[in-house]
Enzyme design. Structure first.
Site, PDB file in Angstrom:
ATOM      1  N   HIS A 231      57.478  57.342  54.889  1.00  0.00           N
ATOM      2  CA  HIS A 231      57.409  55.952  54.432  1.00  0.00           C
ATOM      3  C   HIS A 231      57.981  55.949  53.021  1.00  0.00           C
ATOM      4  O   HIS A 231      58.582  56.912  52.582  1.00  0.00           O
ATOM      5  CB  HIS A 231      55.950  55.489  54.350  1.00  0.00           C
ATOM      6  CG  HIS A 231      55.234  55.418  55.646  1.00  0.00           C
ATOM      7  ND1 HIS A 231      55.402  54.385  56.522  1.00  0.00           N
ATOM      8  CD2 HIS A 231      54.304  56.229  56.196  1.00  0.00           C
ATOM      9  CE1 HIS A 231      54.594  54.563  57.563  1.00  0.00           C
ATOM     10  NE2 HIS A 231      53.924  55.675  57.401  1.00  0.00           N
TER      11      HIS A 231
ATOM     12  N   CYS B 139      56.886  56.951  61.440  1.00  0.00           N
ATOM     13  CA  CYS B 139      55.470  57.259  61.654  1.00  0.00           C
ATOM     14  C   CYS B 139      54.970  56.756  63.020  1.00  0.00           C
ATOM     15  O   CYS B 139      55.317  57.340  64.033  1.00  0.00           O
ATOM     16  CB  CYS B 139      54.663  56.695  60.496  1.00  0.00           C
ATOM     17  SG  CYS B 139      53.097  57.576  60.274  1.00  0.00           S
TER      18      CYS B 139
ATOM     19  N   ARG C 154      43.437  63.299  57.152  1.00  0.00           N
ATOM     20  CA  ARG C 154      44.749  62.680  57.377  1.00  0.00           C
ATOM     21  C   ARG C 154      45.765  63.454  56.537  1.00  0.00           C
ATOM     22  O   ARG C 154      45.419  64.046  55.511  1.00  0.00           O
ATOM     23  CB  ARG C 154      44.727  61.213  56.925  1.00  0.00           C
ATOM     24  CG  ARG C 154      43.999  60.298  57.867  1.00  0.00           C
ATOM     25  CD  ARG C 154      44.076  58.864  57.397  1.00  0.00           C
ATOM     26  NE  ARG C 154      45.388  58.259  57.620  1.00  0.00           N
ATOM     27  CZ  ARG C 154      45.816  57.795  58.784  1.00  0.00           C
ATOM     28  NH1 ARG C 154      45.051  57.879  59.861  1.00  0.00           N
ATOM     29  NH2 ARG C 154      47.008  57.232  58.903  1.00  0.00           N
TER      30      ARG C 154
HETATM   31  N1  GLN Z   1      48.350  55.536  63.439  1.00  0.00           N
HETATM   32  C1  GLN Z   1      49.210  56.674  63.353  1.00  0.00           C
HETATM   33  C2  GLN Z   1      48.544  57.883  62.759  1.00  0.00           C
HETATM   34  O1  GLN Z   1      47.568  57.770  62.052  1.00  0.00           O
HETATM   35  C3  GLN Z   1      50.447  56.321  62.561  1.00  0.00           C
HETATM   36  C4  GLN Z   1      50.183  56.056  61.103  1.00  0.00           C
HETATM   37  C5  GLN Z   1      51.330  55.414  60.373  1.00  0.00           C
HETATM   38  O2  GLN Z   1      52.224  54.843  60.986  1.00  0.00           O
HETATM   39  N2  GLN Z   1      51.294  55.457  59.055  1.00  0.00           N
HETATM   40  O3  GLN Z   1      48.978  58.974  62.993  1.00  0.00           O
END
Ligand code: GLN
Length: 275
Positions: free
Chosen positions: A223, A97, A134
Site C-alpha cells: 500500500h 493486498c 498482523r
Molecule cells: N483482509 C486481508 C488481510 O488481512 C487484506 C488486508 C488488506 O487489504 N490490507 O490479510
C-alpha cells in the site's frame, strides 16, 4: 494522435485501504501531464459487465475481510470470468493486498471462512488467527524481475527490428511501501513472485518473496499508495496499457520526479537504506 486510456477502478467504495485510491489519481495525473487522456471508471457491486470489458487498465485495492466477502459474492456473478479474460488478454492491472488475495486460489479468514479466488496466480492465503501478529510496517522490495517479464509481453520500441529493452522502471526497481495484512500468502510452483523482500514481511514473512506477477497483472502487499512512492512502477503500468491498447511502442515523455525522489530518499534514510 490523441491517446486515451480507460482506467477501471474496481470496488472503490469497498476496496481502497491505506491510501490505495491515491494510485488511480497518480496514474491519471501522469497520463494527463503527458497529454494522454485518462478516464477513471469506478466499477462496483451491480455494475454491468460491459463497463468492465471496456477497460485498458485495472486497479483494485485492499480491504477488511468483511468487505472482501461482499466483493467475493459480487465477483461470482460473472465479473470473475470477465476479469479472467482481461488478464489472459494482457490487460495490465495492479491488485493490492486483499485484491491480490482474490487473484489467488482462496483466502481463508481467521475464523475459517473461505473466500474463493480467481486462481489466476498459483497462490493461496491463510490468516492464522489472533495468536499471530498482523504483518505491518514499511516495506522495501526489489522488483527487477518485472523488467524481463515486460520484455516478453508488450510491444517494444524497435530500432531496425532489434528489440530495445523496455525503459520503464529506471532506478526505482527498488519499491517502497507499507504493508498491513493478517493473511499469509504461499506460492505454488506455477507462479512468479513480483519482487524480493529487502525489508518487511511480503507474502508470508518467511520465504523472502513479495507479491506475484502473471502476464501484465501484478499482485502486491504494497500500500502506501505504492504508485506515489514509486513513479517508475506507475510509468511501467501506463506504458504497458498504452502499448497494448494501440499495439505499438509509444514513447512516454519524461516527467520531473524530483519530489518523489526526495520522498523516497527520506523513507530510505529512515530505514537506514541507500537507494
Ligand atoms: N483482509 C486481508 C488481510 O488481512 C487484506 C488486508 C488488506 O487489504 N490490507 O490479510
Amino acid at each position: 494522435m490523441n491517446y486515451k486510456l480507460t482506467l477501471g477502478w474496481l470496488y472503490p467504495d469497498l476496496m481502497s485501504t491505506y491510501g490505495d485510491r491515491g494510485n488511480i489519481i497518480i496514474l491519471q495525473k501522469r497520463c494527463e501531464w503527458r497529454g494522454i487522456k485518462a478516464e477513471i471508471d469506478p466499477i462496483t457491486v451491480g455494475a454491468n459487465d460491459q463497463q468492465l470489458k471496456n477497460v485498458d487498465f485495472i486497479l483494485m485495492g485492499g480491504a477488511e475481510d468483511r468487505q472482501q466477502e461482499i466483493v467475493g459474492k459480487d465477483l461470482e456473478t460473472g465479473k470473475d470470468k470477465i476479469l479472467h479474460e482481461l488478464i489472459e488478454k494482457g490487460i495490465p492491472g495492479l491488485y493490492i493486498c486483499g485484491a491480490y488475495q482474490f487473484l489467488g486460489k482462496y483466502y481463508k479468514e481467521a475464523d475459517g471462512t473461505i473466500i474463493n479466488g480467481l486462481g489466476i496466480f498459483d497462490v493461496y492465503t491463510e490468516n492464522p488467527g489472533p495468536n499471530h501478529p498482523r504483518l505491518i510496517g514499511n516495506m522495501v522490495v526489489d522488483s527487477s524481475v518485472i523488467v524481463s517479464e515486460a520484455e516478453q509481453s508488450i510491444p517494444q520500441e524497435t530500432a531496425s527490428s532489434s528489440i530495445v529493452k523496455v525503459r520503464t522502471l529506471r532506478n526505482d526497481e527498488i519499491l517502497l511501501g507499507f504493508e498491513n495484512h493478517g493473511g499469509r500468502t504461499y506460492l505454488g510452483k506455477e507462479v512468479k513472485p513480483f519482487a524480493k523482500v529487502i525489508k518487511g514481511f511480503g507474502n508470508n514473512g518467511q520465504d523472502g518473496t513479495e507479491g506475484a506477477i502473471y502476464k501484465n497483472s501484478i499482485g502486491t502487499y504494497l500500500h502506501g499508495p505504492i504508485l506515489a512512492k514509486n513513479p517508475g512502477l506507475a510509468d511501467y503500468l501506463i506504458q504497458t496499457a498504452i502499448n497494448i491498447k494501440y499495439n505499438k511502442y509509444i514513447n512516454l515523455d519524461p516527467l520531473d520526479d524530483s519530489l518523489e525522489e526526495e520522498a523516497r530518499n527520506v523513507i530510505a534514510s529512515r530505514l537506514k537504506l541507500q537507494l
